[in-house]
Design an enzyme around this catalytic site. Structure first.
Site, PDB file in Angstrom:
ATOM      1  N   HIS A   1       0.840  -1.210   0.000  1.00 53.83           N
ATOM      2  CA  HIS A   1       0.000   0.000   0.000  1.00 53.83           C
ATOM      3  C   HIS A   1       0.872   1.255   0.000  1.00 53.83           C
ATOM      4  CE1 HIS A   1      -3.067  -2.640   2.340  1.00 53.83           C
ATOM      5  NE2 HIS A   1      -3.531  -2.495   1.116  1.00 53.83           N
TER       6      HIS A   1
ATOM      7  N   LYS B   1     -19.818  -5.625   8.961  1.00 55.52           N
ATOM      8  CA  LYS B   1     -19.812  -6.849   8.163  1.00 55.52           C
ATOM      9  C   LYS B   1     -18.528  -7.661   8.293  1.00 55.52           C
ATOM     10  CE  LYS B   1     -21.581  -5.032   4.257  1.00 55.52           C
ATOM     11  NZ  LYS B   1     -21.700  -5.003   2.828  1.00 55.52           N
TER      12      LYS B   1
END
Ligand code: PNS
Length: 176
Positions: free
Chosen positions: A23, A47
């Site tokens: 990243h 979630k």
């Protein structure tokens, strides 16, 4: 067709749970390509049950990208293209590591284009040295006692060790 904006703002979205050197490589390269780069963390607490909270992920990102004057850290929920539009961005930046990334990325890029055609998705090939690194594998390896030096920034390694030492087997179970 819209003209090129004077200031090109790009969003680099992701889960960043946690940020890896892959990243970081993309952020560094993105910061050279765009006037402003907003690294945007998806708020997916309900979630996905991530290892780090959004606040923790923001802190870790700030720690390592503080040196880039045109890079900002933020978080979002809902549709990425709506967030991008609200932030005045015209580019979504994503990295591609291997062919296996391509299918998911193509689907997302085409869906995002359908939702907001004025926003372009741009892909950068991950640096060769980082093409096998993922947040998921980093967590698995450290959770099983492996060496993750050079896969994540040192400050992130410290945070990971703290998290795994503090929670022990509980965290390892959540990763499975
Ligand atoms: O690092 P990740 O987990 O591969 O990033 C995935 C991300 C955050 C780019 C993707 O899940 C996303 O954009 N989510 C926001 C919801 C959305 O806009 N969905 C519809 C378009 S695909």
């Amino acid at each position: 067709m819209a003209a090129k904006p004077e200031t090109v703002v790009a969003i680099y979205p992701g889960s960043f749970d946690p940020i890896t050197n892959g990243h970081l490589d993309l952020i560094e390269r993105g910061s050279r390509l765009f006037d402003r780069l907003i690294v945007a963390i998806l708020q997916n607490e309900e979630k996905e049950s991530p290892l780090f909270t959004v606040e923790e992920r923001m802190e870790m990102l700030r720690d390592v990208v503080g040196g880039y004057a045109n890079v900002e850290i933020d978080h979002f929920h809902g549709l990425l293209v709506d967030y991008a539009s609200a932030r005045g961005a015209t580019v979504l930046l994503r990295g591609i590591r291997a062919i296996s990334d391509y299918e998911k990325e193509l689907q997302m890029a085409l869906m995002n284009r359908r939702l907001r055609p004025e926003i372009e998705t741009l892909f950068l090939m991950a640096g060769e040295a980082y093409s096998f690194i993922s947040s998921r594998l980093v967590k698995e390896v450290i959770g099983l006692g492996g060496n993750i030096a050079e896969l994540v920034p040192p400050s992130v390694e410290v945070r990971l060790r703290e998290r795994f030492n503090a929670a022990g087997a509980g965290v390892q179970r959540r990763l499975r």
